[in-house]
Scaffold this motif. Sequence first.
Motif, PDB file in Angstrom:
ATOM      1  N   GLY A 110       0.816  -1.204   0.000  1.00 34.67           N
ATOM      2  CA  GLY A 110       0.000   0.000   0.000  1.00 34.67           C
ATOM      3  C   GLY A 110       0.850   1.255   0.000  1.00 34.67           C
ATOM      4  O   GLY A 110       1.989   1.264   0.482  1.00 34.67           O
ATOM      5  N   ASN A 111       0.305   2.343  -0.533  1.00 36.31           N
ATOM      6  CA  ASN A 111       1.004   3.621  -0.534  1.00 36.31           C
ATOM      7  C   ASN A 111       0.724   4.362   0.771  1.00 36.31           C
ATOM      8  O   ASN A 111      -0.386   4.325   1.300  1.00 36.31           O
ATOM      9  CB  ASN A 111       0.560   4.471  -1.715  1.00 36.31           C
ATOM     10  N   ILE A 112       1.738   5.059   1.277  1.00 36.09           N
ATOM     11  CA  ILE A 112       1.628   5.792   2.535  1.00 36.09           C
ATOM     12  C   ILE A 112       2.053   7.235   2.295  1.00 36.09           C
ATOM     13  O   ILE A 112       3.127   7.483   1.726  1.00 36.09           O
ATOM     14  CB  ILE A 112       2.503   5.158   3.624  1.00 36.09           C
ATOM     15  N   SER A 113       1.234   8.184   2.740  1.00 34.67           N
ATOM     16  CA  SER A 113       1.589   9.597   2.555  1.00 34.67           C
ATOM     17  C   SER A 113       1.117  10.424   3.729  1.00 34.67           C
ATOM     18  O   SER A 113       0.106  10.114   4.362  1.00 34.67           O
ATOM     19  CB  SER A 113       0.985  10.140   1.252  1.00 34.67           C
ATOM     20  N   ASN A 114       1.883  11.456   4.035  1.00 36.00           N
ATOM     21  CA  ASN A 114       1.425  12.447   4.997  1.00 36.00           C
ATOM     22  C   ASN A 114       1.867  13.830   4.550  1.00 36.00           C
ATOM     23  O   ASN A 114       2.903  14.001   3.904  1.00 36.00           O
ATOM     24  CB  ASN A 114       1.937  12.147   6.408  1.00 36.00           C
ATOM     25  N   THR A 115       1.053  14.819   4.876  1.00 38.39           N
ATOM     26  CA  THR A 115       1.355  16.211   4.575  1.00 38.39           C
ATOM     27  C   THR A 115       1.064  17.046   5.809  1.00 38.39           C
ATOM     28  O   THR A 115       0.481  16.566   6.783  1.00 38.39           O
ATOM     29  CB  THR A 115       0.512  16.737   3.398  1.00 38.39           C
ATOM     30  N   GLY A 116       1.462  18.319   5.761  1.00 36.59           N
ATOM     31  CA  GLY A 116       1.196  19.228   6.859  1.00 36.59           C
ATOM     32  C   GLY A 116       2.409  19.443   7.733  1.00 36.59           C
ATOM     33  O   GLY A 116       3.433  18.771   7.612  1.00 36.59           O
ATOM     34  N   SER A 117       2.292  20.392   8.659  1.00 38.12           N
ATOM     35  CA  SER A 117       3.407  20.757   9.526  1.00 38.12           C
ATOM     36  C   SER A 117       3.476  19.828  10.727  1.00 38.12           C
ATOM     37  O   SER A 117       2.483  19.262  11.166  1.00 38.12           O
ATOM     38  CB  SER A 117       3.246  22.207   9.996  1.00 38.12           C
ATOM     39  N   VAL A 118       4.680  19.671  11.255  1.00 35.19           N
ATOM     40  CA  VAL A 118       4.900  18.777  12.383  1.00 35.19           C
ATOM     41  C   VAL A 118       5.678  19.510  13.468  1.00 35.19           C
ATOM     42  O   VAL A 118       6.346  20.516  13.228  1.00 35.19           O
ATOM     43  CB  VAL A 118       5.668  17.516  11.948  1.00 35.19           C
ATOM     44  N   GLY A 119       5.608  18.988  14.709  1.00 32.48           N
ATOM     45  CA  GLY A 119       6.292  19.587  15.837  1.00 32.48           C
ATOM     46  C   GLY A 119       7.727  19.116  15.961  1.00 32.48           C
ATOM     47  O   GLY A 119       8.307  18.525  15.049  1.00 32.48           O
ATOM     48  N   LYS A 120       8.297  19.347  17.134  1.00 31.71           N
ATOM     49  CA  LYS A 120       9.712  19.086  17.383  1.00 31.71           C
ATOM     50  C   LYS A 120      10.094  17.639  17.136  1.00 31.71           C
ATOM     51  O   LYS A 120      11.158  17.350  16.609  1.00 31.71           O
ATOM     52  CB  LYS A 120      10.050  19.485  18.812  1.00 31.71           C
ATOM     53  N   TYR A 121       9.242  16.691  17.531  1.00 30.54           N
ATOM     54  CA  TYR A 121       9.601  15.282  17.446  1.00 30.54           C
ATOM     55  C   TYR A 121       9.114  14.618  16.175  1.00 30.54           C
ATOM     56  O   TYR A 121       9.393  13.466  15.928  1.00 30.54           O
ATOM     57  CB  TYR A 121       9.085  14.552  18.687  1.00 30.54           C
ATOM     58  N   GLY A 122       8.362  15.327  15.343  1.00 29.67           N
ATOM     59  CA  GLY A 122       8.075  14.920  14.000  1.00 29.67           C
ATOM     60  C   GLY A 122       7.264  13.653  13.797  1.00 29.67           C
ATOM     61  O   GLY A 122       6.573  13.158  14.672  1.00 29.67           O
ATOM     62  N   VAL A 123       7.384  13.132  12.580  1.00 28.69           N
ATOM     63  CA  VAL A 123       6.615  11.987  12.136  1.00 28.69           C
ATOM     64  C   VAL A 123       7.567  10.867  11.720  1.00 28.69           C
ATOM     65  O   VAL A 123       8.530  11.094  10.996  1.00 28.69           O
ATOM     66  CB  VAL A 123       5.705  12.372  10.949  1.00 28.69           C
ATOM     67  N   PHE A 124       7.271   9.657  12.176  1.00 28.76           N
ATOM     68  CA  PHE A 124       8.055   8.473  11.837  1.00 28.76           C
ATOM     69  C   PHE A 124       7.216   7.624  10.879  1.00 28.76           C
ATOM     70  O   PHE A 124       6.091   7.243  11.218  1.00 28.76           O
ATOM     71  CB  PHE A 124       8.376   7.664  13.092  1.00 28.76           C
ATOM     72  N   VAL A 125       7.770   7.328   9.696  1.00 29.03           N
ATOM     73  CA  VAL A 125       6.992   6.657   8.656  1.00 29.03           C
ATOM     74  C   VAL A 125       7.789   5.498   8.070  1.00 29.03           C
ATOM     75  O   VAL A 125       8.973   5.638   7.747  1.00 29.03           O
ATOM     76  CB  VAL A 125       6.619   7.644   7.523  1.00 29.03           C
ATOM     77  N   GLY A 126       7.127   4.345   7.910  1.00 31.93           N
ATOM     78  CA  GLY A 126       7.775   3.198   7.285  1.00 31.93           C
ATOM     79  C   GLY A 126       6.782   2.292   6.592  1.00 31.93           C
ATOM     80  O   GLY A 126       5.600   2.247   6.955  1.00 31.93           O
ATOM     81  N   GLY A 127       7.240   1.563   5.598  1.00 31.42           N
ATOM     82  CA  GLY A 127       6.366   0.635   4.885  1.00 31.42           C
ATOM     83  C   GLY A 127       5.831  -0.464   5.785  1.00 31.42           C
ATOM     84  O   GLY A 127       4.693  -0.909   5.629  1.00 31.42           O
ATOM     85  N   ILE A 128       6.636  -0.908   6.743  1.00 28.31           N
ATOM     86  CA  ILE A 128       6.204  -1.913   7.712  1.00 28.31           C
ATOM     87  C   ILE A 128       5.814  -1.252   9.036  1.00 28.31           C
ATOM     88  O   ILE A 128       4.727  -1.484   9.556  1.00 28.31           O
ATOM     89  CB  ILE A 128       7.308  -2.961   7.948  1.00 28.31           C
ATOM     90  N   ALA A 129       6.697  -0.417   9.594  1.00 31.70           N
ATOM     91  CA  ALA A 129       6.418   0.251  10.869  1.00 31.70           C
ATOM     92  C   ALA A 129       6.999   1.661  10.867  1.00 31.70           C
ATOM     93  O   ALA A 129       8.071   1.904  10.290  1.00 31.70           O
ATOM     94  CB  ALA A 129       7.013  -0.546  12.029  1.00 31.70           C
ATOM     95  N   GLY A 130       6.297   2.566  11.547  1.00 34.00           N
ATOM     96  CA  GLY A 130       6.854   3.900  11.707  1.00 34.00           C
ATOM     97  C   GLY A 130       8.097   3.868  12.577  1.00 34.00           C
ATOM     98  O   GLY A 130       9.114   4.484  12.270  1.00 34.00           O
ATOM     99  N   LYS A 131       8.017   3.110  13.675  1.00 38.95           N
ATOM    100  CA  LYS A 131       9.151   2.971  14.585  1.00 38.95           C
ATOM    101  C   LYS A 131       9.103   1.603  15.235  1.00 38.95           C
ATOM    102  O   LYS A 131       8.038   1.083  15.540  1.00 38.95           O
ATOM    103  CB  LYS A 131       9.121   4.064  15.657  1.00 38.95           C
ATOM    104  N   ASN A 132      10.294   1.024  15.451  1.00 37.30           N
ATOM    105  CA  ASN A 132      10.397  -0.260  16.127  1.00 37.30           C
ATOM    106  C   ASN A 132      11.275  -0.095  17.360  1.00 37.30           C
ATOM    107  O   ASN A 132      12.198   0.717  17.381  1.00 37.30           O
ATOM    108  CB  ASN A 132      11.002  -1.306  15.193  1.00 37.30           C
TER     109      ASN A 132
END
Length: 244
Positions: A110-132
């Motif tokens: 599947g395709n994964i997308s995000n837009t918009g502003s983020v704070g200090k700790y941001g956004v974690f994105v991955g095809g399987i997991a954002g963070k492990n």
Amino acid sequence: TIANSRLYYKSDSSASHGSIYAGLFAGQADATLKNIHNQANTITYNDSLNNKKRKEVYIGGIVGKIKGQIDSCSNSSNITAVFDWIWKAYLGGIVGYAYDASISNSSNVGNISNTGSVGKYGVFVGGIAGKNGEQRTILNCKNSGTISSTGYRVGGIVGEGSIFDFCENSGSITNNYLAQSSMDSSFVGGIAGTSGNIMNSINTGHVDGEIAGGLAGSISAARKSINDGSVKGALYAGGIGGVC
């Protein structure tokens, strides 16, 4: 198999501080998840009217956040998120944040997308997991979905992770994160945005971002792994790691 469904969240200006956990199977889990398949669904999160009130968001094709184990799961559904200065967010084809979990034999197309502003700790994105979680292994996992993000850590397999073995990415990975300061850089890679040890793995997808690497934007060690994809970095770029 979960098929032909829609998971949609849209905030309004009255939304209070707090966290959102979203997944087609479960928002949160303390369990072993095996042979769960998310097929032909859509997951959409829209926080554009939140007025900086949302603290954390966890979104996964299967589960938002998990402690336990994931084995033989797959996602073929698209995930889309729009943020208004989110404090911290985790997006993954299988799981948003596997905070104390190992993941094996799983895949995302599947395709994964995000837009918009983020704070200090941001956004974690991955095809399987954002963070492990630390010292947890991602074993025999594959991504062929396209990832387009304004994330802090972005990877074909995991945005931020520790140990990878026999993983493969063929999807295009693009990150358009806007740094908040000269010390606030983003990392993007074919396997991981930031990683510990990558073994027996391969990337063939295009990687584009601020600090970009064919395997990882920042990498501690690599063994018997190959990058055969093109890499473009606004600050640093490397065939294996953006920085090592």
